[in-house]
Scaffold this motif. Structure first.
Motif, PDB file in Angstrom:
ATOM      1  N   TRP A  39      -7.347   5.833   9.373  1.00 53.53           N
ATOM      2  CA  TRP A  39      -8.225   6.720   8.608  1.00 53.53           C
ATOM      3  C   TRP A  39      -9.578   6.059   8.341  1.00 53.53           C
ATOM      4  CZ3 TRP A  39      -4.284   8.125   4.149  1.00 53.53           C
ATOM      5  CH2 TRP A  39      -3.309   9.011   4.651  1.00 53.53           C
ATOM      6  N   CYS A  40      -9.542   4.760   8.077  1.00 62.02           N
ATOM      7  CA  CYS A  40     -10.733   4.070   7.559  1.00 62.02           C
ATOM      8  C   CYS A  40     -11.429   3.197   8.603  1.00 62.02           C
ATOM      9  CB  CYS A  40     -10.337   3.200   6.363  1.00 62.02           C
ATOM     10  SG  CYS A  40      -9.567   4.108   5.013  1.00 62.02           S
ATOM     11  N   GLU A  71      -4.733  -2.339  -2.332  1.00 62.94           N
ATOM     12  CA  GLU A  71      -4.983  -1.600  -3.567  1.00 62.94           C
ATOM     13  C   GLU A  71      -4.795  -0.103  -3.356  1.00 62.94           C
ATOM     14  OE1 GLU A  71      -8.234  -4.804  -5.374  1.00 62.94           O
ATOM     15  OE2 GLU A  71      -8.903  -3.075  -4.192  1.00 62.94           O
ATOM     16  N   ILE A  72      -5.220   0.402  -2.197  1.00 56.97           N
ATOM     17  CA  ILE A  72      -5.042   1.833  -1.908  1.00 56.97           C
ATOM     18  C   ILE A  72      -3.566   2.162  -1.757  1.00 56.97           C
ATOM     19  CG2 ILE A  72      -5.517   3.687  -0.257  1.00 56.97           C
ATOM     20  CD1 ILE A  72      -8.146   2.215   0.414  1.00 56.97           C
ATOM     21  N   MET A  73      -2.829   1.289  -1.055  1.00 53.34           N
ATOM     22  CA  MET A  73      -1.398   1.556  -0.840  1.00 53.34           C
ATOM     23  C   MET A  73      -0.595   1.468  -2.128  1.00 53.34           C
ATOM     24  SD  MET A  73      -0.550  -0.163   2.881  1.00 53.34           S
ATOM     25  CE  MET A  73      -1.133  -1.808   2.448  1.00 53.34           C
ATOM     26  N   ALA A  74      -1.161   0.814  -3.148  1.00 48.61           N
ATOM     27  CA  ALA A  74      -0.471   0.740  -4.434  1.00 48.61           C
ATOM     28  C   ALA A  74      -0.494   2.080  -5.160  1.00 48.61           C
ATOM     29  CB  ALA A  74      -1.113  -0.341  -5.306  1.00 48.61           C
ATOM     30  N   VAL A 102       1.373   3.995   4.870  1.00 49.21           N
ATOM     31  CA  VAL A 102       1.542   2.685   5.502  1.00 49.21           C
ATOM     32  C   VAL A 102       0.188   2.167   5.962  1.00 49.21           C
ATOM     33  CG1 VAL A 102       3.899   3.187   6.214  1.00 49.21           C
ATOM     34  CG2 VAL A 102       2.010   3.701   7.765  1.00 49.21           C
ATOM     35  N   LYS A 103       0.091   0.865   6.141  1.00 49.59           N
ATOM     36  CA  LYS A 103      -1.193   0.236   6.438  1.00 49.59           C
ATOM     37  C   LYS A 103      -1.766   0.714   7.765  1.00 49.59           C
ATOM     38  CE  LYS A 103      -3.546  -4.221   6.588  1.00 49.59           C
ATOM     39  NZ  LYS A 103      -3.400  -5.690   6.456  1.00 49.59           N
ATOM     40  N   GLY A 104      -0.915   0.901   8.781  1.00 48.25           N
ATOM     41  CA  GLY A 104      -1.422   1.333  10.086  1.00 48.25           C
ATOM     42  C   GLY A 104      -2.105   2.686  10.010  1.00 48.25           C
TER      43      GLY A 104
END
Length: 239
Positions: free
Chosen positions: A52-53, A37-40, A45-47
């Motif tokens: 960060w999280c 949802e954040i990447m949308a 990128v997910k990595g």
């Protein structure tokens, strides 16, 4: 689920600093968004997002909300707590260590070792190590570890030298001084000229003794330290 603007975020990605971009991702994660949802809404990128999280743990309510947003049978984006068993194991190790400490408080050698480590030892997570210029302190640390933590403990050495010190002779000196013949060494750290005010450069530098495979031992020692600090910080306590 709130939109970024409803979450109080004003996103102008191109003008954001690196920290602001990371904080935007963290802010949405704290509010229970999945990585997908954040990447949308953020071009990341997910990595990078996972980095960060990594310290943000969703609440049970947030996880349940994610499950409700997923179609039946789809688990994509639902956090899986892969560290639950390890956290429980660490809690058990620390609880047992606190009980041990109560029994060991009258043991002068154990107490001296805990106080030495409290003052001079490494507090960074999972690294049981002591650095010193005094071979006697390091020999005592080695003996203490083998007496109270692991009779067959193995150690690795690392030297911190000034530019101009002889690395080879320093290694020979510390092998003999610590009683760890043929010890393995991490790469020596050489402090270049002009980076400090010390005039009297130690001929053999500073030696760090690190215990190998020490994660559980580190947790025990930290629990011991906590008990000792509580006792010594209580003016009414007696040992």
């Amino acid at each position: 689920m709130a939109t970024p603007s409803e979450a109080g975020l004003v996103i102008d990605w191109e003008r954001m600093t690196r920290w602001e971009r990371a904080e935007a991702g963290r802010s949405l994660r704290r509010q229970g968004w999945t990585y997908g949802e954040i990447m949308a809404v953020l071009p990341v990128v997910k990595g990078t997002l996972a980095g960060w999280c990594k310290d943000i743990r969703l609440t049970e309510d947030q996880i349940e909300a994610i499950k409700r947003r997923r179609p039946p049978g789809i688990r994509t984006g639902i956090p899986v707590d892969t560290q639950r068993k390890r956290r429980a194991e660490i809690a058990r190790i620390r609880d047992e260590a606190r009980s041990e400490a109560v029994e060991l408080l009258t043991d002068s050698m154990w107490l001296a070792g805990v106080v030495l480590y409290w003052a001079e030892g490494c507090k960074a997570k999972n690294s049981l190590e002591l650095a010193n210029t005094d071979p006697r302190a390091l020999r005592f640390f080695i003996r203490w570890v083998r007496a109270y933590l692991a009779p067959d403990a193995e150690f690795v050495l690392q030297l911190h030298l000034h530019e101009g010190n002889d690395d080879e002779s320093a290694r020979t000196y510390w092998e003999d001084a610590t009683g760890l013949a043929d010890a393995d060494f991490y790469r020596t750290f050489i402090k270049p000229k002009g980076t400090g005010h010390r005039k009297n450069h130690l001929a053999h530098g500073v030696c760090k003794v690190r215990v190998q495979r020490c994660t559980n031992m580190w947790h025990r020692v930290m629990a011991w330290r906590d008990v000792v600090s509580e006792v010594l910080g209580d003016s009414k306590a007696t040992i």
